[in-house]
Design an enzyme around this catalytic site. Sequence first.
Site, PDB file in Angstrom:
ATOM      1  N   ASN A 121       0.839  -1.191   0.000  1.00 14.89           N
ATOM      2  CA  ASN A 121       0.000   0.000   0.000  1.00 14.89           C
ATOM      3  C   ASN A 121       0.879   1.249   0.000  1.00 14.89           C
ATOM      4  OD1 ASN A 121       0.629  -0.870   2.653  1.00 14.89           O
ATOM      5  ND2 ASN A 121      -0.997   0.406   3.519  1.00 14.89           N
ATOM      6  N   ILE A 122       0.411   2.255  -0.728  1.00 10.74           N
ATOM      7  CA  ILE A 122       1.145   3.515  -0.862  1.00 10.74           C
ATOM      8  C   ILE A 122       0.173   4.642  -0.535  1.00 10.74           C
ATOM      9  CG2 ILE A 122       2.470   5.007  -2.396  1.00 10.74           C
ATOM     10  CD1 ILE A 122       2.998   2.440  -4.124  1.00 10.74           C
ATOM     11  N   GLU A 123       0.345   5.229   0.641  1.00 15.64           N
ATOM     12  CA  GLU A 123      -0.582   6.275   1.078  1.00 15.64           C
ATOM     13  C   GLU A 123      -0.132   7.647   0.580  1.00 15.64           C
ATOM     14  OE1 GLU A 123      -2.179   4.098   5.138  1.00 15.64           O
ATOM     15  OE2 GLU A 123      -0.835   5.811   5.320  1.00 15.64           O
ATOM     16  N   CYS A 166     -10.182  -4.706  -0.423  1.00 17.57           N
ATOM     17  CA  CYS A 166     -11.310  -3.771  -0.371  1.00 17.57           C
ATOM     18  C   CYS A 166     -12.159  -3.940  -1.637  1.00 17.57           C
ATOM     19  CB  CYS A 166     -10.806  -2.333  -0.235  1.00 17.57           C
ATOM     20  SG  CYS A 166     -10.092  -1.640  -1.752  1.00 17.57           S
ATOM     21  N   GLU A 189      -2.837  -4.632  -3.403  1.00 12.88           N
ATOM     22  CA  GLU A 189      -3.297  -5.499  -4.484  1.00 12.88           C
ATOM     23  C   GLU A 189      -3.235  -4.778  -5.829  1.00 12.88           C
ATOM     24  OE1 GLU A 189      -4.681  -4.757  -1.583  1.00 12.88           O
ATOM     25  OE2 GLU A 189      -6.206  -6.221  -1.022  1.00 12.88           O
ATOM     26  N   CYS A 225     -10.396  -3.067  -4.953  1.00 15.59           N
ATOM     27  CA  CYS A 225      -9.415  -4.096  -5.333  1.00 15.59           C
ATOM     28  C   CYS A 225     -10.110  -5.365  -5.812  1.00 15.59           C
ATOM     29  CB  CYS A 225      -8.483  -4.400  -4.168  1.00 15.59           C
ATOM     30  SG  CYS A 225      -7.273  -3.093  -3.877  1.00 15.59           S
ATOM     31  N   CYS A 236      -3.921   0.633  -2.872  1.00 14.32           N
ATOM     32  CA  CYS A 236      -3.770  -0.571  -2.056  1.00 14.32           C
ATOM     33  C   CYS A 236      -2.677  -1.481  -2.626  1.00 14.32           C
ATOM     34  CB  CYS A 236      -5.078  -1.349  -2.013  1.00 14.32           C
ATOM     35  SG  CYS A 236      -6.467  -0.436  -1.344  1.00 14.32           S
TER      36      CYS A 236
HETATM   37 ZN   LIG Z   1      -7.935  -2.157  -1.954  1.00 11.66          ZN
END
Ligand SMILES: [Zn+2]
Length: 124
Positions: A28-30, A73, A41, A76, A39
């Site tokens: 994940n890359i915020e 989620c 995935e 995804c 996300c």
């Molecule tokens: Zn996701």
Amino acid sequence: MAYCPYSNFAVGSTLLTEQDSRIYTGCNIENSAMSPAICAERTAVSKAVCDGYRKFKVVVVVAEQQQEFTAPCGVCRQTLNEFRSSSGDMDVYLSRPAMDLVLCTKLSHILPLSFKLHNNAFCN
Ligand SMILES: [Zn+2]
């Protein structure tokens, strides 16, 4: 490798391609603006699709949760659905960092009635 300074919720994902049995990883890359975040995935899917792969047999998701499994989620799930294997489905393996338990399911089980654009959708 997750970049998650806002949530401190690190997630990793791995995809197995149908062709060549290649492995692609993602994290994940915020982002401080939140909505540009991606996300794990979809990071893995993006990397694989950029290399020309379009069908995946397996997705694995591991998150920094000790007590529960973390499932993909909704966004995804729909993204993974776009790249199901030739069998029409995808194995989904969820685990915790200790890798002591693995929940095995199918994409079709966690995304029933997925959105599909039919060819006749524009013919009214
Ligand atoms: Zn996701």
